[in-house]
Scaffold this active site. Structure first.
Site, mmCIF file in Angstrom:
data_model
loop_
_atom_site.group_PDB
_atom_site.id
_atom_site.type_symbol
_atom_site.label_atom_id
_atom_site.label_comp_id
_atom_site.label_asym_id
_atom_site.label_seq_id
_atom_site.Cartn_x
_atom_site.Cartn_y
_atom_site.Cartn_z
ATOM 1 N N GLY A 8 -3.073 -5.904 -11.395
ATOM 2 C CA GLY A 8 -2.972 -5.517 -9.970
ATOM 3 C C GLY A 8 -3.343 -6.980 -9.138
ATOM 4 O O GLY A 8 -3.933 -6.749 -8.215
ATOM 5 N N TYR A 137 -9.018 10.534 -9.719
ATOM 6 C CA TYR A 137 -9.337 9.206 -9.699
ATOM 7 C C TYR A 137 -10.528 9.127 -10.238
ATOM 8 O O TYR A 137 -10.746 8.147 -11.169
ATOM 9 C CB TYR A 137 -9.236 8.738 -8.233
ATOM 10 C CG TYR A 137 -9.616 7.178 -8.106
ATOM 11 C CD1 TYR A 137 -8.703 6.415 -8.047
ATOM 12 C CD2 TYR A 137 -10.828 6.775 -7.671
ATOM 13 C CE1 TYR A 137 -8.929 4.898 -7.915
ATOM 14 C CE2 TYR A 137 -11.145 5.710 -7.284
ATOM 15 C CZ TYR A 137 -10.235 4.508 -7.479
ATOM 16 O OH TYR A 137 -10.554 3.381 -7.090
HETATM 17 P P1 NDP Z 1 -4.087 -2.083 -4.644
HETATM 18 O O1 NDP Z 1 -3.501 -0.996 -3.948
HETATM 19 O O2 NDP Z 1 -4.112 -3.138 -3.348
HETATM 20 O O3 NDP Z 1 -3.617 -2.868 -5.656
HETATM 21 C C1 NDP Z 1 -3.085 -2.049 -6.794
HETATM 22 C C2 NDP Z 1 -2.429 -2.920 -7.846
HETATM 23 O O4 NDP Z 1 -2.156 -2.231 -8.663
HETATM 24 C C3 NDP Z 1 -1.151 -3.642 -7.169
HETATM 25 O O5 NDP Z 1 -1.324 -4.922 -7.476
HETATM 26 C C4 NDP Z 1 -0.002 -2.735 -7.891
HETATM 27 O O6 NDP Z 1 1.089 -3.415 -8.056
HETATM 28 C C5 NDP Z 1 -0.763 -2.426 -9.382
HETATM 29 N N1 NDP Z 1 -0.212 -1.556 -9.891
HETATM 30 C C6 NDP Z 1 -0.430 -0.106 -9.378
HETATM 31 N N2 NDP Z 1 0.487 0.832 -10.446
HETATM 32 C C7 NDP Z 1 0.763 -0.093 -11.403
HETATM 33 C C8 NDP Z 1 1.338 0.055 -12.627
HETATM 34 N N3 NDP Z 1 1.915 1.268 -12.968
HETATM 35 N N4 NDP Z 1 1.745 -0.985 -13.330
HETATM 36 C C9 NDP Z 1 1.412 -2.124 -13.025
HETATM 37 N N5 NDP Z 1 0.685 -2.567 -11.701
HETATM 38 C C10 NDP Z 1 0.151 -1.442 -11.000
HETATM 39 O O7 NDP Z 1 -5.613 -1.900 -4.967
HETATM 40 P P2 NDP Z 1 -7.073 -2.816 -4.969
HETATM 41 O O8 NDP Z 1 -6.670 -4.027 -4.797
HETATM 42 O O9 NDP Z 1 -7.682 -2.242 -3.654
HETATM 43 O O10 NDP Z 1 -7.635 -2.207 -6.059
HETATM 44 C C11 NDP Z 1 -7.947 -2.930 -7.167
HETATM 45 C C12 NDP Z 1 -8.944 -2.070 -8.007
HETATM 46 O O11 NDP Z 1 -10.137 -2.335 -7.250
HETATM 47 C C13 NDP Z 1 -8.487 -0.774 -8.300
HETATM 48 O O12 NDP Z 1 -8.795 -0.673 -9.658
HETATM 49 C C14 NDP Z 1 -9.413 0.242 -7.525
HETATM 50 O O13 NDP Z 1 -9.589 1.414 -8.056
HETATM 51 C C15 NDP Z 1 -10.744 -0.780 -7.362
HETATM 52 N N6 NDP Z 1 -11.379 -0.475 -6.349
HETATM 53 C C16 NDP Z 1 -10.906 -0.582 -5.018
HETATM 54 C C17 NDP Z 1 -11.547 -0.397 -3.777
HETATM 55 C C18 NDP Z 1 -11.179 -0.517 -2.310
HETATM 56 O O14 NDP Z 1 -11.799 -0.113 -1.376
HETATM 57 N N7 NDP Z 1 -9.720 -0.831 -2.310
HETATM 58 C C19 NDP Z 1 -12.893 0.105 -3.949
HETATM 59 C C20 NDP Z 1 -13.381 0.264 -5.213
HETATM 60 C C21 NDP Z 1 -12.760 0.016 -6.372
HETATM 61 P P3 NDP Z 1 2.169 -3.584 -6.819
HETATM 62 O O15 NDP Z 1 1.403 -3.812 -5.621
HETATM 63 O O16 NDP Z 1 3.020 -4.783 -7.462
HETATM 64 O O17 NDP Z 1 2.872 -2.045 -7.028
#
Ligand code: NDP
Length: 315
Positions: A8, A137
């Site tokens: 991520g 989720y």
């Molecule tokens: P983003 O949506 O900004 O990023 C998600 C990331 O996951 C991206 O880098 C994406 O890659 C990657 N990803 C998604 N699916 C796949 C896959 N099948 N294989 C490989 N990589 C994958 O999320 P956030 O940065 O906001 O969230 C990061 C973590 O924090 C998550 O686990 C989320 O649940 C958690 N979280 C987030 C909160 C928020 O408010 N945003 C709050 C609390 C927890 P690409 O972009 O290259 O497709």
């Protein structure tokens, strides 16, 4: 030499960690590798194994997930559950297979029981069903804690989880349908100002939320991977007194973007959970010197980033 793989790594939280380790938190004995979905589809076990073979991580920060705001979750619970279950099971299985010393995965304060007492703390993850709106989720996230306990019990592994509250900052998902409340608000306010139209906010504006700036969360994640030795989750959140209403968040965004038009609340739209106040007591005991960026300053910086990167931002 430690090799720290961040799944991520291209997202909101991952790119904030990248910014921090490349500037203020650089260390000579650490090599950081950030990957996104284009580098490896973590839903696929074989592809994930190839990734671990080539990176050979000693430590993993596992952030990759299907992530979305309230309205995206409401429509796609099954998809959120299945994708996140597959990603989490693959990543943790390969951490074990490749002898990774520590893995810190990411939960969220929105996966805690819906009917609960406040503040929520780390002991309460499984004490009741999550809010209906995002059950897919939430249960997938909770299973990370089950996996961590299983790997600890059967294999003595130190795999743990961090629990952020709502995150915002540069590189967020500003999509009006799938984005979280703050980035969607920033985008809407930008459009309302540009087109000279009222700013329409979904819901009553009354729900309360704790918001953490992605760069603050990044600094905390780095400290957790370096210093936190427990399997039990740790909440990474601003304090209870820093909780704001959606209405307060709207005011901060409106001020930062210098929008002077009308703000309308569409109360026919869902509010989601009224609050999910989390305690950051455990965090403050561990890192008592940690200073959070003031909310208005962080909003100002995020709005500035969005305005400057409007053409290329995720939206
Ligand atoms: P983003 O949506 O900004 O990023 C998600 C990331 O996951 C991206 O880098 C994406 O890659 C990657 N990803 C998604 N699916 C796949 C896959 N099948 N294989 C490989 N990589 C994958 O999320 P956030 O940065 O906001 O969230 C990061 C973590 O924090 C998550 O686990 C989320 O649940 C958690 N979280 C987030 C909160 C928020 O408010 N945003 C709050 C609390 C927890 P690409 O972009 O290259 O497709």
């Amino acid at each position: 030499m430690k090799t720290i793989l961040v799944t991520g790594g291209t997202g909101l939280v991952g790119s904030a960690i990248k910014t921090v380790v490349e500037t203020t938190e650089k260390r000579d004995d650490e090599q950081w590798v950030f990957i996104g979905s284009k580098d490896c589809d973590l839903e696929n076990l074989e592809k994930t194994r190839k990734l671990f073979e080539s990176v050979k991580p000693t430590h993993v920060i596992h952030l990759a997930a299907m992530v979305g705001g309230l309205f995206h979750n409401l429509a796609h619970n099954l998809k959120f559950f299945r994708k996140n279950m597959a990603i989490n099971d693959n990543v943790l299985a390969l951490c074990h297979e490749f002898d990774v010393v520590k893995c810190v995965s990411c939960l969220s304060t929105c996966i805690f029981p819906d009917k609960t007492t406040y503040p929520i703390d780390e002991t309460m993850v499984h004490l009741g069903p999550p809010h209906d709106s995002n059950f897919g989720y939430s249960y997938a996230k909770r299973m990370i804690d089950v996996l961590n306990k299983g790997y600890a019990q059967e294999h003595g592994r130190k795999y743990t989880s961090a629990v952020p509250c709502n995150v915002f900052g540069p590189h967020d998902n500003y999509n009006l349908q799938s984005g979280h409340v703050l980035p969607a608000l920033i985008h809407k306010a930008f459009v309302a100002k540009r087109d000279d139209t009222p700013l329409q906010v979904f819901g009553s504006g009354k729900p309360l939320r704790q918001f953490i700036y992605s760069l603050d969360l990044a600094r905390l994640f780095i400290r957790v991977v370096r210093e936190y030795e427990d399997v039990e989750p740790i909440i990474l959140s601003v304090g209870e007194s820093d909780e704001v209403s959606i209405r307060d968040a709207v005011s901060a965004v409106v001020k930062a973007i210098e929008f002077t038009g009308d703000v309308e609340y569409d109360t026919s739209k869902a509010d989601g959970q009224f609050k999910k106040t989390a305690s950051n007591e455990k965090l403050l005991k561990l890192f008592p010197d940690f200073k959070f960026t003031p909310f208005e300053q962080a909003i100002q910086e995020s709005v500035q980033w969005f305005v400057e990167n409007y053409e290329t931002a995720r939206k």
